[in-house]
Scaffold this motif. Structure first.
Motif, PDB file in Angstrom:
ATOM      1  N   CYS A  50      35.295  45.925  42.659  1.00 29.14           N
ATOM      2  CA  CYS A  50      34.024  46.159  42.280  1.00 29.14           C
ATOM      3  C   CYS A  50      33.726  47.009  41.290  1.00 29.14           C
ATOM      4  O   CYS A  50      33.034  46.743  40.075  1.00 29.14           O
ATOM      5  N   ILE A  51      34.325  48.306  41.415  1.00 27.88           N
ATOM      6  CA  ILE A  51      33.926  49.589  40.343  1.00 27.88           C
ATOM      7  C   ILE A  51      34.845  48.972  39.081  1.00 27.88           C
ATOM      8  O   ILE A  51      33.983  49.243  37.778  1.00 27.88           O
ATOM      9  N   GLN A  52      35.940  48.343  39.227  1.00 30.10           N
ATOM     10  CA  GLN A  52      36.528  48.001  37.808  1.00 30.10           C
ATOM     11  C   GLN A  52      35.881  46.951  37.201  1.00 30.10           C
ATOM     12  O   GLN A  52      35.574  47.000  35.826  1.00 30.10           O
ATOM     13  N   ALA A  53      35.205  46.093  37.794  1.00 30.29           N
ATOM     14  CA  ALA A  53      34.089  44.973  37.161  1.00 30.29           C
ATOM     15  C   ALA A  53      33.047  45.694  36.536  1.00 30.29           C
ATOM     16  O   ALA A  53      32.754  45.331  35.453  1.00 30.29           O
ATOM     17  N   LEU A  54      32.550  46.816  37.208  1.00 33.81           N
ATOM     18  CA  LEU A  54      31.425  47.439  36.409  1.00 33.81           C
ATOM     19  C   LEU A  54      31.863  48.339  35.390  1.00 33.81           C
ATOM     20  O   LEU A  54      31.034  48.371  34.314  1.00 33.81           O
ATOM     21  N   VAL A  55      33.060  48.840  35.402  1.00 28.72           N
ATOM     22  CA  VAL A  55      33.313  49.443  34.186  1.00 28.72           C
ATOM     23  C   VAL A  55      33.687  48.389  33.183  1.00 28.72           C
ATOM     24  O   VAL A  55      33.322  48.882  32.147  1.00 28.72           O
ATOM     25  N   ALA A  73      42.886  51.024  34.592  1.00 30.43           N
ATOM     26  CA  ALA A  73      44.228  50.958  34.910  1.00 30.43           C
ATOM     27  C   ALA A  73      44.497  51.600  36.198  1.00 30.43           C
ATOM     28  O   ALA A  73      45.123  51.083  37.080  1.00 30.43           O
ATOM     29  N   ILE A  74      43.772  52.883  36.311  1.00 29.40           N
ATOM     30  CA  ILE A  74      44.098  53.452  37.791  1.00 29.40           C
ATOM     31  C   ILE A  74      43.412  52.639  38.763  1.00 29.40           C
ATOM     32  O   ILE A  74      43.834  52.699  39.900  1.00 29.40           O
ATOM     33  N   LEU A  75      42.134  52.056  38.452  1.00 26.84           N
ATOM     34  CA  LEU A  75      41.542  51.330  39.443  1.00 26.84           C
ATOM     35  C   LEU A  75      42.151  50.116  39.923  1.00 26.84           C
ATOM     36  O   LEU A  75      42.556  49.958  41.094  1.00 26.84           O
ATOM     37  N   ARG A  76      42.944  49.487  38.922  1.00 29.21           N
ATOM     38  CA  ARG A  76      43.898  48.366  39.287  1.00 29.21           C
ATOM     39  C   ARG A  76      44.982  48.585  40.181  1.00 29.21           C
ATOM     40  O   ARG A  76      45.156  48.274  41.158  1.00 29.21           O
ATOM     41  N   VAL A  77      45.707  49.916  39.705  1.00 32.38           N
ATOM     42  CA  VAL A  77      46.824  50.152  40.480  1.00 32.38           C
ATOM     43  C   VAL A  77      46.544  50.864  41.903  1.00 32.38           C
ATOM     44  O   VAL A  77      47.075  50.346  42.953  1.00 32.38           O
ATOM     45  N   GLY A  78      45.345  51.429  42.078  1.00 32.77           N
ATOM     46  CA  GLY A  78      44.728  51.932  43.375  1.00 32.77           C
ATOM     47  C   GLY A  78      44.426  50.782  44.253  1.00 32.77           C
ATOM     48  O   GLY A  78      44.629  50.562  45.467  1.00 32.77           O
ATOM     49  N   SER A 170      45.539  40.267  37.130  1.00 35.85           N
ATOM     50  CA  SER A 170      46.622  40.929  36.697  1.00 35.85           C
ATOM     51  C   SER A 170      47.567  40.563  35.657  1.00 35.85           C
ATOM     52  O   SER A 170      48.615  40.950  35.248  1.00 35.85           O
ATOM     53  N   LEU A 171      46.966  39.132  35.184  1.00 31.89           N
ATOM     54  CA  LEU A 171      48.107  38.518  34.234  1.00 31.89           C
ATOM     55  C   LEU A 171      47.977  39.340  33.011  1.00 31.89           C
ATOM     56  O   LEU A 171      46.917  39.857  32.611  1.00 31.89           O
ATOM     57  N   PRO A 172      49.073  39.813  32.406  1.00 34.51           N
ATOM     58  CA  PRO A 172      49.350  40.568  31.137  1.00 34.51           C
ATOM     59  C   PRO A 172      48.590  39.710  29.930  1.00 34.51           C
ATOM     60  O   PRO A 172      48.648  38.868  29.942  1.00 34.51           O
ATOM     61  N   GLY A 173      47.928  40.587  29.216  1.00 33.68           N
ATOM     62  CA  GLY A 173      47.251  40.088  28.123  1.00 33.68           C
ATOM     63  C   GLY A 173      48.137  39.307  27.048  1.00 33.68           C
ATOM     64  O   GLY A 173      47.761  38.646  26.230  1.00 33.68           O
ATOM     65  N   ARG A 174      49.447  39.850  27.305  1.00 39.80           N
ATOM     66  CA  ARG A 174      50.614  39.538  26.285  1.00 39.80           C
ATOM     67  C   ARG A 174      50.689  37.836  26.474  1.00 39.80           C
ATOM     68  O   ARG A 174      51.312  37.097  25.720  1.00 39.80           O
ATOM     69  N   LEU A 175      50.692  37.619  27.850  1.00 37.81           N
ATOM     70  CA  LEU A 175      50.966  36.307  28.185  1.00 37.81           C
ATOM     71  C   LEU A 175      49.903  35.210  28.114  1.00 37.81           C
ATOM     72  O   LEU A 175      50.099  34.055  27.760  1.00 37.81           O
TER      73      LEU A 175
END
Length: 217
Positions: A50-55, A73-78, A170-175
């Motif tokens: 939720c916080i990641q979406a707000l960021v 990135a920190i929020l994703r890993v967390g 989580s799909l990489p942007g390169r892909l």
């Protein structure tokens, strides 16, 4: 319709963050009704997402910067580690909390030797999918244990929705290029994420309502 959604991505992100907050409340509510299960970690996962979406909403309005990328990135890993802890604590013979140490070490080494764009992105993707698969296995086992209860099928539905959501988020942007994704699907990627978040929240909330009603009975 696609153009309208693209022009109103801030509204889509706000709606997505609201759905993820509902996921967090469902997890914490289930933790009260089923204290023997580690539902609270699913709640923390929903809050981190939720916080990641707000960021992302702030970055969409004010423009992206290195700090916002680091925070996301920190929020994703967390959030992924919250899923790992949820599945670990729910496993009868699962590993101890030491399992987080090699995961964090591997992520750090991937960033150091592969760079934040390649090594960091792909390592987060691998951790995200492993965590999602572990949670699906947990939901499947709980659905068999709860087969005598109404609503056990909602756990399986939530597990499948979680895999789809984790895959997209989580799909990489390169892909997958976001512009190419929008052209192929017809709507922005954020809209598809919001739909998956809705599909994930609905079965968990229905299971939460069923469990709360059975506890009151």
């Amino acid at each position: 319709m696609s153009r309208l959604l693209t022009l109103n991505l801030d509204f889509v992100l706000m709606l997505q963050s609201g759905l993820l907050f509902l996921l967090a409340t469902a997890g914490w509510g289930l933790a009260r009704h089923e204290p023997h299960r580690a539902w609270r970690w699913l709640g923390w996962y929903g809050l981190a997402q939720c916080i990641q979406a707000l960021v992302e909403l702030v970055a969409f309005d004010a423009g992206s910067n290195p700090w916002s990328q680091v925070i996301r990135a920190i929020l994703r890993v967390g959030s992924y580690l919250c899923l790992v802890e949820f599945a670990r604590a729910a496993s009868p013979r699962g590993p101890g909390r030491w399992i987080h140490l090699p995961i964090i070490t591997a992520l750090a080494l991937a960033v150091v030797f592969g760079g934040s764009d390649f090594g960091g992105t792909w390592s987060r993707f691998v951790v995200a999918m492993i965590a999602a698969g572990w949670v699906v296995r947990t939901f499947w086992r709980w659905s068999r244990e709860s087969s005598a209860l109404a609503g056990h099928r909602y756990l399986r539905q939530a597990g499948l929705a979680l895999v789809g959501y984790q895959l997209l988020v989580s799909l990489p942007g390169r892909l997958v290029d976001t512009d190419a994704f929008s052209l192929a699907v017809g709507v922005p990627q954020e809209v598809v994420l919001g739909v998956y978040a809705l599909i994930l929240v609905i079965p968990l909330f229905r299971y939460h309502l069923i469990r709360s009603e059975s506890n009151l009975a």
